[in-house]
Design an enzyme around this catalytic site. Structure first.
Site, PDB file in Angstrom:
ATOM      1  N   ASP A 291      40.767  47.028  45.546  1.00  0.00           N
ATOM      2  CA  ASP A 291      40.264  48.295  46.072  1.00  0.00           C
ATOM      3  C   ASP A 291      41.307  49.382  45.750  1.00  0.00           C
ATOM      4  O   ASP A 291      41.375  49.840  44.617  1.00  0.00           O
ATOM      5  CB  ASP A 291      40.008  48.098  47.574  1.00  0.00           C
ATOM      6  CG  ASP A 291      39.323  49.264  48.248  1.00  0.00           C
ATOM      7  OD1 ASP A 291      38.490  49.919  47.611  1.00  0.00           O
ATOM      8  OD2 ASP A 291      39.612  49.526  49.437  1.00  0.00           O
TER       9      ASP A 291
ATOM     10  N   PHE B 197      31.137  49.912  50.774  1.00  0.00           N
ATOM     11  CA  PHE B 197      31.777  48.874  51.576  1.00  0.00           C
ATOM     12  C   PHE B 197      30.899  47.632  51.541  1.00  0.00           C
ATOM     13  O   PHE B 197      29.737  47.671  51.937  1.00  0.00           O
ATOM     14  CB  PHE B 197      32.007  49.332  53.014  1.00  0.00           C
ATOM     15  CG  PHE B 197      32.946  48.424  53.737  1.00  0.00           C
ATOM     16  CD1 PHE B 197      34.313  48.511  53.514  1.00  0.00           C
ATOM     17  CD2 PHE B 197      32.472  47.446  54.595  1.00  0.00           C
ATOM     18  CE1 PHE B 197      35.192  47.646  54.152  1.00  0.00           C
ATOM     19  CE2 PHE B 197      33.349  46.574  55.229  1.00  0.00           C
ATOM     20  CZ  PHE B 197      34.713  46.680  55.007  1.00  0.00           C
ATOM     21  N   VAL B 198      31.460  46.533  51.038  1.00  0.00           N
ATOM     22  CA  VAL B 198      30.666  45.313  50.866  1.00  0.00           C
ATOM     23  C   VAL B 198      31.177  44.179  51.755  1.00  0.00           C
ATOM     24  O   VAL B 198      32.359  44.139  52.107  1.00  0.00           O
ATOM     25  CB  VAL B 198      30.649  44.858  49.389  1.00  0.00           C
ATOM     26  CG1 VAL B 198      29.864  45.836  48.532  1.00  0.00           C
ATOM     27  CG2 VAL B 198      32.065  44.679  48.839  1.00  0.00           C
TER      28      VAL B 198
ATOM     29  N   GLU C 119      42.053  36.993  44.479  1.00  0.00           N
ATOM     30  CA  GLU C 119      41.742  37.954  45.532  1.00  0.00           C
ATOM     31  C   GLU C 119      40.240  38.184  45.600  1.00  0.00           C
ATOM     32  O   GLU C 119      39.544  38.033  44.589  1.00  0.00           O
ATOM     33  CB  GLU C 119      42.424  39.295  45.221  1.00  0.00           C
ATOM     34  CG  GLU C 119      43.564  39.677  46.152  1.00  0.00           C
ATOM     35  CD  GLU C 119      43.118  40.130  47.536  1.00  0.00           C
ATOM     36  OE1 GLU C 119      42.242  39.485  48.148  1.00  0.00           O
ATOM     37  OE2 GLU C 119      43.663  41.130  48.008  1.00  0.00           O
ATOM     38  N   ASP C 120      39.773  38.571  46.777  1.00  0.00           N
ATOM     39  CA  ASP C 120      38.357  38.870  46.909  1.00  0.00           C
ATOM     40  C   ASP C 120      37.993  40.168  46.197  1.00  0.00           C
ATOM     41  O   ASP C 120      37.036  40.233  45.439  1.00  0.00           O
ATOM     42  CB  ASP C 120      37.942  38.923  48.396  1.00  0.00           C
ATOM     43  CG  ASP C 120      38.832  39.825  49.253  1.00  0.00           C
ATOM     44  OD1 ASP C 120      39.772  40.456  48.735  1.00  0.00           O
ATOM     45  OD2 ASP C 120      38.577  39.903  50.478  1.00  0.00           O
TER      46      ASP C 120
ATOM     47  N   ARG D 167      31.712  36.972  56.688  1.00  0.00           N
ATOM     48  CA  ARG D 167      32.430  36.249  55.623  1.00  0.00           C
ATOM     49  C   ARG D 167      31.605  35.085  55.082  1.00  0.00           C
ATOM     50  O   ARG D 167      31.776  34.665  53.947  1.00  0.00           O
ATOM     51  CB  ARG D 167      33.757  35.693  56.147  1.00  0.00           C
ATOM     52  CG  ARG D 167      34.802  36.744  56.481  1.00  0.00           C
ATOM     53  CD  ARG D 167      36.163  36.070  56.648  1.00  0.00           C
ATOM     54  NE  ARG D 167      37.145  36.914  57.302  1.00  0.00           N
ATOM     55  CZ  ARG D 167      37.914  37.807  56.678  1.00  0.00           C
ATOM     56  NH1 ARG D 167      37.794  37.986  55.384  1.00  0.00           N
ATOM     57  NH2 ARG D 167      38.796  38.524  57.355  1.00  0.00           N
TER      58      ARG D 167
END
Ligand code: IMP
Ligand code: MG
Length: 181
Positions: free
Chosen positions: A98, A147-148, A94-95, A160
């Site tokens: 959160d 938030f990145v 996963e990126d 992206r």
């Protein structure tokens, strides 16, 4: 945009993660990576290229809604895996971790399919935001609650393709949209 993690820092850490993952399965066991689209595609591409040929891969896609309106979050499967994971050593890639709602959903889904091992690798972890009690086995970087974007992560489908991770400075009135991954 403020650069949080530059490209060299990310590349070096991804190589370390590849070594760490492979050393956990020393007896030549095959490793099956499952990337979560779309955010994980860049991380996945770099991770597999840092690993030996005993790795296979697949992708799954989900959309998450409602982090603002429903505290429970809601995850929808939009593309399933191509192949069975039964009996396989599976690493979900996963990126970012959160709230954890997406991973909780995916881990429950995959557990029912009886993999031999089920582990999680995330490039980024925002521990302050966690709602669901899930944790990643392999974490690239723990980051603050910002938030990145970049290196696969988007804001409204943009950014992206950046080779680095940056903090997106949202102007007044621009709120973080619900994740649509
Ligand atoms: P979770 O279900 O809340 O853990 O979040 C999962 C998804 O939300 C991630 O896979 C991302 O697509 C998205 N997301 C969470 N935080 C960020 C961020 O800082 N930037 C871009 N996307 C994010
Ligand atoms: Mg994602």
């Amino acid at each position: 945009m403020n650069v949080l993690l530059d490209a060299e820092t990310i590349q070096a850490r991804v190589r370390e993660l590849a070594v760490e993952i492979e050393s956990d399965y020393p007896d030549g066991e095959d490793i099956h990576l499952v990337g979560v689209l779309k955010g994980a595609f860049v991380f996945m591409a770099d991770l597999v290229r840092a690993m030996t040929p005993r790795v296979s891969l697949d992708f799954i896609a989900v959309s998450s809604y409602g982090q603002k309106t429903h505290s429970s979050g809601q995850v929808r499967l939009t593309r399933d895996l191509d192949s069975s994971i039964e009996g396989k050593t599976v690493i979900v890639v996963e990126d970012i971790l959160d709230t954890g709602m997406t991973l909780r959903y995916l881990l429950r889904l995959f557990q029912q399919r009886k993999p031999k091992h089920l582990r999680v690798a995330v490039l980024l972890d925002k521990p302050e935001r966690r709602i669901a009690t899930v944790r990643a086995d392999y974490v690239g970087f723990s980051i603050p609650n910002e938030f990145v974007v970049g290196y696969g992560l988007d804001y409204a489908e943009r950014y992206r393709n950046l080779p680095y991770v940056g903090i997106l400075l949202l102007g007044p009135g621009l709120k973080k949209k619900p994740a649509e991954d």
